[in-house]
Design an enzyme around this catalytic site. Structure first.
Site, PDB file in Angstrom:
ATOM      1  N   ARG A   1      52.077 110.857  82.082  1.00  0.00           N
ATOM      2  CA  ARG A   1      52.209 110.758  83.548  1.00  0.00           C
ATOM      3  C   ARG A   1      52.491 109.329  84.003  1.00  0.00           C
ATOM      4  O   ARG A   1      51.718 108.703  84.720  1.00  0.00           O
ATOM      5  CB  ARG A   1      50.990 111.352  84.222  1.00  0.00           C
TER       6      ARG A   1
ATOM      7  N   ASP B   1      51.141 124.200  88.174  1.00  0.00           N
ATOM      8  CA  ASP B   1      49.699 124.297  88.452  1.00  0.00           C
ATOM      9  C   ASP B   1      49.204 125.734  88.450  1.00  0.00           C
ATOM     10  O   ASP B   1      47.995 125.960  88.561  1.00  0.00           O
ATOM     11  CB  ASP B   1      49.370 123.649  89.804  1.00  0.00           C
TER      12      ASP B   1
ATOM     13  N   ARG C   1      36.940 119.513  91.175  1.00  0.00           N
ATOM     14  CA  ARG C   1      37.983 118.607  91.646  1.00  0.00           C
ATOM     15  C   ARG C   1      38.972 119.350  92.541  1.00  0.00           C
ATOM     16  O   ARG C   1      39.618 118.771  93.389  1.00  0.00           O
ATOM     17  CB  ARG C   1      38.743 118.009  90.463  1.00  0.00           C
TER      18      ARG C   1
ATOM     19  N   LYS D   1      44.640 120.661  98.346  1.00  0.00           N
ATOM     20  CA  LYS D   1      44.196 119.392  97.733  1.00  0.00           C
ATOM     21  C   LYS D   1      45.388 118.449  97.591  1.00  0.00           C
ATOM     22  O   LYS D   1      45.324 117.276  97.940  1.00  0.00           O
ATOM     23  CB  LYS D   1      43.611 119.652  96.356  1.00  0.00           C
TER      24      LYS D   1
ATOM     25  N   CYS E   1      46.445 111.269  81.302  1.00  0.00           N
ATOM     26  CA  CYS E   1      45.319 112.177  81.524  1.00  0.00           C
ATOM     27  C   CYS E   1      45.477 113.303  80.510  1.00  0.00           C
ATOM     28  O   CYS E   1      46.391 113.292  79.687  1.00  0.00           O
ATOM     29  CB  CYS E   1      45.295 112.692  82.953  1.00  0.00           C
TER      30      CYS E   1
HETATM   31  C1  EPZ Z   1      51.572 116.281  91.419  1.00  0.00           C
HETATM   32  O1  EPZ Z   1      51.335 115.372  90.366  1.00  0.00           O
HETATM   33  C2  EPZ Z   1      50.304 117.109  91.532  1.00  0.00           C
HETATM   34  N1  EPZ Z   1      49.170 116.243  91.863  1.00  0.00           N
HETATM   35  C3  EPZ Z   1      50.035 117.828  90.209  1.00  0.00           C
HETATM   36  O2  EPZ Z   1      48.889 118.648  90.387  1.00  0.00           O
HETATM   37  C4  EPZ Z   1      51.241 118.713  89.912  1.00  0.00           C
HETATM   38  O3  EPZ Z   1      51.047 119.342  88.659  1.00  0.00           O
HETATM   39  C5  EPZ Z   1      52.518 117.873  89.866  1.00  0.00           C
HETATM   40  O4  EPZ Z   1      52.670 117.157  91.121  1.00  0.00           O
HETATM   41  C6  EPZ Z   1      53.766 118.705  89.647  1.00  0.00           C
HETATM   42  O5  EPZ Z   1      53.870 119.667  90.655  1.00  0.00           O
HETATM   43  C7  EPZ Z   1      49.016 115.841  93.167  1.00  0.00           C
HETATM   44  O6  EPZ Z   1      49.810 116.175  94.029  1.00  0.00           O
HETATM   45  C8  EPZ Z   1      47.833 114.980  93.452  1.00  0.00           C
HETATM   46  P1  EPZ Z   1      55.090 114.488  89.290  1.00  0.00           P
HETATM   47  P2  EPZ Z   1      52.385 114.155  90.127  1.00  0.00           P
HETATM   48  O7  EPZ Z   1      55.235 113.053  89.659  1.00  0.00           O
HETATM   49  O8  EPZ Z   1      52.856 113.630  91.421  1.00  0.00           O
HETATM   50  C9  EPZ Z   1      56.882 112.786  85.244  1.00  0.00           C
HETATM   51  C10 EPZ Z   1      46.790 119.577  89.872  1.00  0.00           C
HETATM   52  O9  EPZ Z   1      46.404 120.299  88.950  1.00  0.00           O
HETATM   53  N2  EPZ Z   1      56.966 111.515  85.971  1.00  0.00           N
HETATM   54  O10 EPZ Z   1      55.926 115.508  89.990  1.00  0.00           O
HETATM   55  O11 EPZ Z   1      51.764 113.215  89.162  1.00  0.00           O
HETATM   56  C11 EPZ Z   1      55.434 113.158  84.960  1.00  0.00           C
HETATM   57  O12 EPZ Z   1      55.001 112.560  83.758  1.00  0.00           O
HETATM   58  C12 EPZ Z   1      47.727 118.411  89.589  1.00  0.00           C
HETATM   59  O13 EPZ Z   1      46.502 119.731  91.094  1.00  0.00           O
HETATM   60  C13 EPZ Z   1      57.598 110.431  85.390  1.00  0.00           C
HETATM   61  O14 EPZ Z   1      58.078 110.515  84.258  1.00  0.00           O
HETATM   62  O15 EPZ Z   1      53.578 114.944  89.413  1.00  0.00           O
HETATM   63  C14 EPZ Z   1      55.480 114.652  84.851  1.00  0.00           C
HETATM   64  O16 EPZ Z   1      55.870 114.995  83.524  1.00  0.00           O
HETATM   65  C15 EPZ Z   1      48.041 118.286  88.096  1.00  0.00           C
HETATM   66  N3  EPZ Z   1      57.673 109.262  86.069  1.00  0.00           N
HETATM   67  C16 EPZ Z   1      56.602 115.048  85.813  1.00  0.00           C
HETATM   68  O17 EPZ Z   1      57.351 113.854  86.076  1.00  0.00           O
HETATM   69  C17 EPZ Z   1      57.153 109.108  87.334  1.00  0.00           C
HETATM   70  O18 EPZ Z   1      57.269 108.013  87.912  1.00  0.00           O
HETATM   71  C18 EPZ Z   1      56.102 115.584  87.147  1.00  0.00           C
HETATM   72  O19 EPZ Z   1      55.289 114.596  87.718  1.00  0.00           O
HETATM   73  C19 EPZ Z   1      56.517 110.226  87.917  1.00  0.00           C
HETATM   74  C20 EPZ Z   1      56.445 111.414  87.224  1.00  0.00           C
END
Ligand code: EPZ
Length: 420
Positions: A124, A308, A400, A22, A119
């Protein structure tokens, strides 16, 4: 249709097909915006989130259709961008919609994307996406809850250092940089297999990318990208979920198509907890060796233990011998499965971003409620191992991220049915 009943106690044995990931499919579909030629993806999982992304792309002007006679194969074509807006009502349903931001600016010179909002698992923010796009020469304005990004003269390559290896920010910037003028480097980039898969697809489309999967990715911009066909990498989170479900029931399953290296450090953590994981003909075998042993994990960016898989691992440790300390370092609110597992008799104490799980002999069936995608499936794992029949409510979250979950589990011996 948002309830599932599971009668626990059956041992899971047999073959479980693992679908395309996904979290690879969502950015991959967005690459269709980067070219006016058709892009074809194989092993597209049939998931609610993928349908949401497809709907958003169609609003933007991408024709998307499943290819007749080739199950799981989708072809997309963006002959021209018709609308550069990703509206709030679509983005709020699926925050990965923000992944159209980079491709839209690169292709059309502007994008108007609703801020995704938080969320269940955390606020996020997308500040890293936006600061990286500014480094590439885009102007960014935040008005009325929308990001309004512009780069009328195109993007220019730059050196970008991410303060944290954000998956989404790495993906947005990687896609945008493929059409920027000159060289871009993304330092402290995310290293997840889904990033490597995205880069592989972009290279097949004519992009020039080095270093995907390492902490520094270098991209030489090109004037245009072209048609390609790409088979999506197996879903390591789906596979890890079913590996732990099998272990929770004392079972032995073949995760069809799964490659062991996609687990990263999670493989070691699952092995230390008592799983046998071995690559065999056709995929990866997952079984329980003898007993389940309490093990400590701390979620980390890849190749560390995946956030995850944290909820699923916690469900498994609820019935292990001994105690486990589970620490969540990626999201600020990802223990919502704890009260539900506790209702099933689990012994869990939460202190800040750590949960101490003391193994109990057996969980007891109870009506429980799902709150987010991975918390939902941790309750499925608990119910499969529990004594008696559990009812899981609000399981639309499952749809989802897990294709045909009931069918795949029933095929290996689970007593599971979806109720009206
Ligand atoms: C991706 O989310 C995945 N979703 C998430 O999977 C996964 O948990 C996550 O990566 C971490 O591996 C998809 O790929 C669609 P991040 P993403 O940007 O890209 C902070 C699932 O269950 N952050 O690596 O949103 C953020 O708040 C989902 O399949 C900032 O502060 O994750 C978080 O605490 C849930 N500023 C951390 O970094 C930003 O600009 C990791 O976020 C971006 C992120």
């Amino acid at each position: 249709m948002d309830k599932i009943r599971i009668k626990g106690g059956n041992t899971l044995r047999g073959r479980i097909p693992i679908g395309g990931a996904k979290n690879a499919a969502l950015p991959l579909l967005a690459t269709s915006i980067l070219t006016d030629e058709p892009v074809r993806f194989e092993r597209v999982p049939d998931l609610a989130d993928v349908s949401s992304m497809r709907r958003l792309l169609q609003v933007i002007g991408v024709e998307a259709r499943m290819v007749a006679g080739k199950p799981g194969t989708m072809e997309l074509r963006c002959s021209e961008v018709l609308d550069t807006t990703a509206p709030y009502d679509l983005v709020r349903k699926m925050r990965a919609s923000v992944l159209v931001l980079g491709p839209l600016i690169a292709r059309a010179g502007e994008a108007r994307v609703s801020l995704p909002g938080g969320c269940a698992i955390g606020t996020r923010p997308i500040d890293l996406h936006l600061s990286g796009l500014e480094r590439l020469g885009a102007t960014i304005e935040l008005t009325d809850g929308y990001v309004h990004a512009k780069a009328p003269k195109g993007l220019k390559g730059a050196s970008i250092r991410l303060t944290m290896p954000s998956v989404g920010a790495t993906e947005n910037l990687l896609m945008a940089a493929t059409l920027a003028q000159g060289e871009t480097s993304i330092v402290n980039a995310a290293r997840e297999p889904e990033i490597v898969d995205l880069a592989r697809c972009l290279v097949a489309m004519g992009a020039k990318i080095e270093g995907a999967g390492s902490e520094t990715i270098t991209i030489q911009g090109v004037p245009a990208l072209h048609a390609a066909t790409h088979a999506i990498v197996p879903d390591r989170i789906e596979a890890g979920t079913y590996a732990m479900a099998a272990a929770a029931t004392g079972g032995d399953v073949l995760l069809e198509g799964m490659r062991l290296e996609l687990f990263g450090a999670a493989a070691e953590s699952m092995s230390s907890a008592g799983l046998v994981l071995e690559e065999v003909e056709g995929g990866t075998r997952a079984a329980r060796a003898n007993g389940l042993r309490g093990s400590d994990v701390m979620t980390q960016p890849f190749p560390g233990f995946a956030t995850d898989l944290q909820a699923q691992f916690m469900a498994l440790m609820c019935i292990a011998d001994g105690a486990s300390m589970i620490t969540e370092t990626i999201f600020e609110n990802r223990f919502m499965h704890v009260p539900e597992l506790t209702r099933m008799g689990a012994n869990i104490t939460v202190q800040g971003n750590s949960a101490l799980v003391r193994g109990v002999g057996r969980l007891k069936a109870a009506p429980v409620m799902a709150t987010d995608l991975r918390a939902s499936v941790s309750l499925v794992i608990a119910a499969l191992a529990a004594e008696g029949s559990s009812e899981l409510h609000r399981i639309y979250h499952l749809d989802r991220g897990y294709e045909r979950l009931e069918g795949k589990l029933a095929a290996v011996g689970a007593e599971i049915e979806r109720l009206a």
